[in-house]
Scaffold this motif. Structure first.
Motif, PDB file in Angstrom:
ATOM      1  N   ASP A  32       0.873  -1.173   0.000  1.00  0.00           N
ATOM      2  CA  ASP A  32       0.000   0.000   0.000  1.00  0.00           C
ATOM      3  C   ASP A  32       0.913   1.226   0.000  1.00  0.00           C
ATOM      4  O   ASP A  32       1.514   1.565   1.015  1.00  0.00           O
ATOM      5  CB  ASP A  32      -0.893  -0.024   1.238  1.00  0.00           C
ATOM      6  CG  ASP A  32      -1.814   1.183   1.331  1.00  0.00           C
ATOM      7  OD1 ASP A  32      -1.671   2.118   0.516  1.00  0.00           O
ATOM      8  OD2 ASP A  32      -2.675   1.196   2.236  1.00  0.00           O
ATOM      9  N   SER A  76      -4.075   3.034  -0.822  1.00  0.00           N
ATOM     10  CA  SER A  76      -5.427   3.005  -0.249  1.00  0.00           C
ATOM     11  C   SER A  76      -5.959   4.389   0.082  1.00  0.00           C
ATOM     12  O   SER A  76      -7.167   4.621   0.079  1.00  0.00           O
ATOM     13  CB  SER A  76      -5.431   2.159   1.024  1.00  0.00           C
ATOM     14  OG  SER A  76      -4.692   2.814   2.062  1.00  0.00           O
ATOM     15  N   THR A  98       3.685  -0.956   3.760  1.00  0.00           N
ATOM     16  CA  THR A  98       3.002   0.286   3.400  1.00  0.00           C
ATOM     17  C   THR A  98       3.982   1.443   3.325  1.00  0.00           C
ATOM     18  O   THR A  98       5.112   1.358   3.800  1.00  0.00           O
ATOM     19  CB  THR A  98       1.915   0.655   4.434  1.00  0.00           C
ATOM     20  OG1 THR A  98       2.553   1.024   5.672  1.00  0.00           O
ATOM     21  CG2 THR A  98       0.947  -0.485   4.672  1.00  0.00           C
TER      22      THR A  98
END
Length: 287
Positions: A8, A238, A53
């Motif tokens: 992400d 996201s 992430t």
């Protein structure tokens, strides 16, 4: 592709007990006017197959970036941090070096400024800003572009002037999805994509759309982005927790998978992980 690990490349956290987020105002943003932590994100991300992430800044406050680096340093999820520093300051290079010397400083992968809030559409072209961007390039970092469509022309010119700096376009340049038009966004996006030192995040589309929008309503914008940049210069993000205004974490990832579904398996892997790993030079997060 369901079993493939995901990176992400764009999310946030904030603690309102530490610092206000002055941009969270009005009724529409009320659902996210609270504290969001890594502890809340991690189970959602892990359940969706997210292996790592990139944590991105939210405010133009110098103290935030060391805080984000410290969070990354203690995280098994955050592999990179896109922070903030004053690009117009004369000592940008020294500041970047100091940030890298902090706990978690090795996870600093990029710098971002809230250009979308600057009234001057050519803010990126100011001499002091260009000087700061050169320092970012010299430090081996990427520069995240958070701009609106009217600011894309100046982003194109800045990227052309600084071929040694990788520009990462956040949220696909904020296309006017809710207005169901692509003008003038698509022209600016394609001009930026024509430069080899540019990359784009497939992120933020759900919050640019009308609440009643479907995946098919998003598809023309995603197709424009895919055709312009190609999967090798496209990465999933996201935009959690901002995405919660329109969709949950798993739904955002599922929507992104649908939007890239026509691509081959290797191309989907690039969008879902490979591009982010390469552009941000990510290593595995530690304990």
């Amino acid at each position: 592709m369901a079993s493939e690990q995901v990176i992400d490349a764009h999310h946030h956290v904030w603690d309102l007990a530490v610092r206000d987020q002055e941009w969270i105002t009005g009724e529409e943003l009320a659902p996210i006017r609270r504290t969001f932590t890594l502890a809340e994100l991690e189970p959602e991300a892990r359940a969706s197959g997210v292996a790592a992430t990139v944590l991105v800044q939210t405010v133009t406050v110098a103290e935030e970036t060391p805080e984000l680096l410290a969070l990354a340093d203690g995280s098994t999820l955050v592999a990179g941090v896109v922070g903030w520093t004053d690009l117009t300051a004369p000592d940008v290079a020294d500041t970047l070096a100091a940030l890298r010397a902090l706990p978690g400083g090795g996870r600093l992968v990029g710098i971002r400024h809230q250009v979308q809030g600057e009234p001057d559409p050519e803010w990126l072209l100011r001499p002091g800003v260009l000087r700061g961007l050169r320092a970012v390039a010299d430090a081996g970092l990427a520069y995240d572009l958070i701009v609106r469509p009217r600011q894309l022309p100046s982003a194109v010119r800045a990227a052309a002037l600084l071929p040694g700096l990788t520009f990462v376009l956040d949220h696909a340049g904020k296309p006017p999805v809710a207005r169901r038009t692509t003008h003038p966004w698509a022209d600016g996006l394609q001009a930026l994509a024509a430069l080899p030192n540019t990359v784009c995040k497939l992120s933020g589309l759900v919050t640019e759309a009308d609440p009643r929008s479907s995946v098919e309503d998003l598809r023309p914008y995603a197709e424009t982005v895919i055709d312009a940049f190609g999967p090798g210069r496209l990465m999933f993000g996201s935009d959690w927790p901002v995405c919660r205004l329109a969709a949950g974490y798993a739904d955002v990832l599922s929507t992104s998978r649908e939007l890239i579904g026509r691509l081959g398996d290797d191309e989907q892997r690039s969008v879902l992980a490979g591009t982010a790993r390469r552009v941000y030079r990510l290593s595995e997060p530690g304990p």
